[in-house]
Design an enzyme around this catalytic site. Structure first.
Site, PDB file in Angstrom:
ATOM      1  N   ARG A 288       0.864  -1.177   0.000  1.00  0.00           N
ATOM      2  CA  ARG A 288       0.000   0.000   0.000  1.00  0.00           C
ATOM      3  C   ARG A 288       0.897   1.222   0.000  1.00  0.00           C
ATOM      4  NH1 ARG A 288      -2.168   0.853   5.464  1.00  0.00           N
ATOM      5  NH2 ARG A 288      -0.694   2.585   5.391  1.00  0.00           N
ATOM      6  N   HIS A 292      -3.620   4.357   4.637  1.00  0.00           N
ATOM      7  CA  HIS A 292      -4.728   3.389   4.699  1.00  0.00           C
ATOM      8  C   HIS A 292      -5.986   4.020   4.103  1.00  0.00           C
ATOM      9  CE1 HIS A 292      -7.619   0.495   6.142  1.00  0.00           C
ATOM     10  NE2 HIS A 292      -8.257   1.460   6.761  1.00  0.00           N
ATOM     11  N   TYR A 301       4.039   5.172  11.464  1.00  0.00           N
ATOM     12  CA  TYR A 301       4.323   3.769  11.774  1.00  0.00           C
ATOM     13  C   TYR A 301       5.148   3.022  10.724  1.00  0.00           C
ATOM     14  CZ  TYR A 301       0.109   3.273   8.873  1.00  0.00           C
ATOM     15  OH  TYR A 301      -0.809   3.356   7.860  1.00  0.00           O
TER      16      TYR A 301
HETATM   17  C1  TPP Z   1     -15.075  -6.029  11.530  1.00  0.00           C
HETATM   18  C2  TPP Z   1     -14.243  -4.793  11.434  1.00  0.00           C
HETATM   19  N1  TPP Z   1     -13.295  -4.553  12.346  1.00  0.00           N
HETATM   20  C3  TPP Z   1     -12.522  -3.448  12.265  1.00  0.00           C
HETATM   21  C4  TPP Z   1     -12.719  -2.546  11.257  1.00  0.00           C
HETATM   22  C5  TPP Z   1     -11.838  -1.303  11.163  1.00  0.00           C
HETATM   23  N2  TPP Z   1     -10.927  -1.448  10.030  1.00  0.00           N
HETATM   24  C6  TPP Z   1     -11.130  -0.837   8.858  1.00  0.00           C
HETATM   25  S1  TPP Z   1      -9.958  -1.184   7.712  1.00  0.00           S
HETATM   26  C7  TPP Z   1      -9.110  -2.171   8.797  1.00  0.00           C
HETATM   27  C8  TPP Z   1      -7.837  -2.854   8.396  1.00  0.00           C
HETATM   28  C9  TPP Z   1      -8.009  -3.819   7.284  1.00  0.00           C
HETATM   29  O1  TPP Z   1      -6.744  -4.248   6.849  1.00  0.00           O
HETATM   30  P1  TPP Z   1      -6.579  -5.240   5.645  1.00  0.00           P
HETATM   31  O2  TPP Z   1      -7.538  -6.368   5.776  1.00  0.00           O
HETATM   32  O3  TPP Z   1      -5.147  -5.584   5.529  1.00  0.00           O
HETATM   33  O4  TPP Z   1      -7.061  -4.409   4.372  1.00  0.00           O
HETATM   34  P2  TPP Z   1      -6.424  -3.075   3.734  1.00  0.00           P
HETATM   35  O5  TPP Z   1      -7.175  -1.923   4.341  1.00  0.00           O
HETATM   36  O6  TPP Z   1      -4.975  -3.052   4.047  1.00  0.00           O
HETATM   37  O7  TPP Z   1      -6.711  -3.152   2.271  1.00  0.00           O
HETATM   38  C10 TPP Z   1      -9.763  -2.196  10.041  1.00  0.00           C
HETATM   39  C11 TPP Z   1      -9.281  -2.939  11.207  1.00  0.00           C
HETATM   40  C12 TPP Z   1     -13.742  -2.818  10.334  1.00  0.00           C
HETATM   41  N3  TPP Z   1     -13.995  -1.999   9.299  1.00  0.00           N
HETATM   42  N4  TPP Z   1     -14.474  -3.957  10.425  1.00  0.00           N
END
Ligand code: TPP
Ligand code: MG
Length: 394
Positions: A288, A292, A301
């Protein structure tokens, strides 16, 4: 990659996929399927763990088309980020750096295949032929991200991490029951999710169901190395693709910054699924490059040298280097694509700015297809609340 991992596979056989070295960082990269090096050199073919030979045989026109897709989705994404910075979107989740993973897998889908995205799959959405304006209403907060999933074979964006993998698995089990798999024209399903999502119960449950019911599924994990600020080592002690082993189906890691390899691996996995051979987990190893979302500050970080090392593996630069070396694209071609992307970005901006604000009460309209008494009373209550402001300055 973990000790003892190199050269073996989830099935314990030897693979010809070789670890590659990064030009900038000089560090060994994990074993993965790669058909186009960061310098734009073609690798003729790679033999996967189960003996599958991965290669592509595109026409010059198709190579140029992939380059165009990559540039378009990056440009539109940059425009959305700019719109957010100017207060025109509430938030934006950029795909910067993940263009090849998305275009490669998106173009590998056949028309009849069904995709279930997260909130970052703007490149796959583009490949499905959906107008890129469609998700922007959601991020502007003026609609609920509405396109018809059946029309485009592309589910609605899903913010709840991992939930769509269960929807996808249920859908895949359903099309099997409907007799829609089993031949070249059979259907397959792909579910997108991130590295962080692999820690969710939902995703692991989806793996169990898909494995046990031999669902026609491809689990496409974009390992972009972070779940917001949490690095990959906080999610797993083994490479993510090896998780599949414990659920009884194949897993494979592909260079997610290589559009050709991503295409080849996804196409093969989808074809296996449509022919009734069950699920595959693909780990698209990528990065990425941006934040985020626009609400995040990644400098808090991660260090600049890590970002620079990945910059040297840029998914677009390597396709450009390749088509230049092949002499199948000239300066006019690149200028035309840039100009087309610029025009589309301007058009996107104009249309975002022209989006009307919705009546607040329409918030209740699309919760249930046929409404509900509880929702009706909430709508009533909210309408009275809004009416209480009439005539006031607010
Ligand atoms: C069930 C749930 N828990 C927490 C969140 C908060 N949240 C949003 S994005 C994220 C991280 C996701 O990371 P990843 O699966 O690696 O996907 P990326 O955003 O890196 O594409 C979190 C914890 C959420 N949206 N849904
Ligand atoms: Mg991630």
């Amino acid at each position: 990659m973990a000790k003892g991992d190199r050269g073996t596979t989830t099935r314990g056989r030897q693979t010809t996929a070789r670890p590659r070295r990064s030009g900038a960082a000089g560090a060994a990269e994990p074993e993965l399927v790669q058909l186009l090096t960061p310098d734009g050199e073609r690798v003729e073919k790679v033999t996967g763990p189960d003996g599958t030979e991965y290669t592509v045989d595109f026409t010059d026109e198709e190579y140029r088309g992939l380059y165009r897709d990559l540039v378009m989705v990056r440009k539109l994404d940059a425009e959305a980020t700019a719109l957010q910075r100017q207060g025109e979107l509430g938030i934006w989740a950029s795909l910067l750096g993940q263009e090849a993973a998305q275009v490669g897998s998106g173009r590998a889908l056949r028309t009849q295949d069904m995709a279930f995205p997260t909130y970052r799959e703007h490149g796959v959405l583009y490949c499905r032929g959906i107008d890129p304006i469609m998700p922007l209403g959601l991020f502007r907060g003026v609609d609920q991200g509405g396109w018809d999933p059946n029309e485009f074979k592309f589910g609605t964006y899903t913010i709840v991490i991992g939930a769509q993998t269960l929807h996808a698995t249920g859908y895949a089990m359903g099309i099997t029951m409907d007799g829609k798999t089993g031949g070249d024209d059979g259907e397959a399903v792909i579910a997108y999710f991130g590295d962080g999502a692999t820690s969710q119960g939902d995703v692991n449950e989806a793996f169990v169901w898909a494995g046990v019911f031999n669902a026609p599924m491809v689990f496409f994990c974009q390992n972009n190395q972070y779940a917001i600020s949490e690095p990959l080592e906080r999610q797993t002690r083994i490479p993510l693709y090896r998780r599949a082993d414990g659920f009884g189906f194949p897993g494979i890691r592909v260079d997610g910054n290589d559009v050709l390899a991503t295409y080849a691996v996804t196409r093969a996995a989808l074809d296996n699924a449509r022919h009734g051979q069950g699920p595959t987990l693909i780990e698209a190893y990528t990065y990425r490059m941006g934040a985020h979302t626009t609400s995040d500050d990644p400098t808090r970080y991660r260090i600049a040298s890590e970002v620079e090392a990945w910059q040297a593996k840029d998914p677009i630069a390597r396709v450009r280097a390749f088509v230049e070396k092949q002499q199948i694209a000239d300066a006019d071609f690149f200028a035309e694509i840039d100009e087309e992307a610029r025009r589309e970005a301007v058009r996107l901006r104009e249309r975002v700015l022209a989006m009307p604000d919705p009546e607040p009460v329409t918030l209740f309209d699309h919760v249930y297809a046929n409404g509900s008494p509880l929702l009706d009373s909430q709508r009533e209550q909210f309408s009275r609340y809004m009416e209480s402001f009439e005539g006031s300055a607010h």
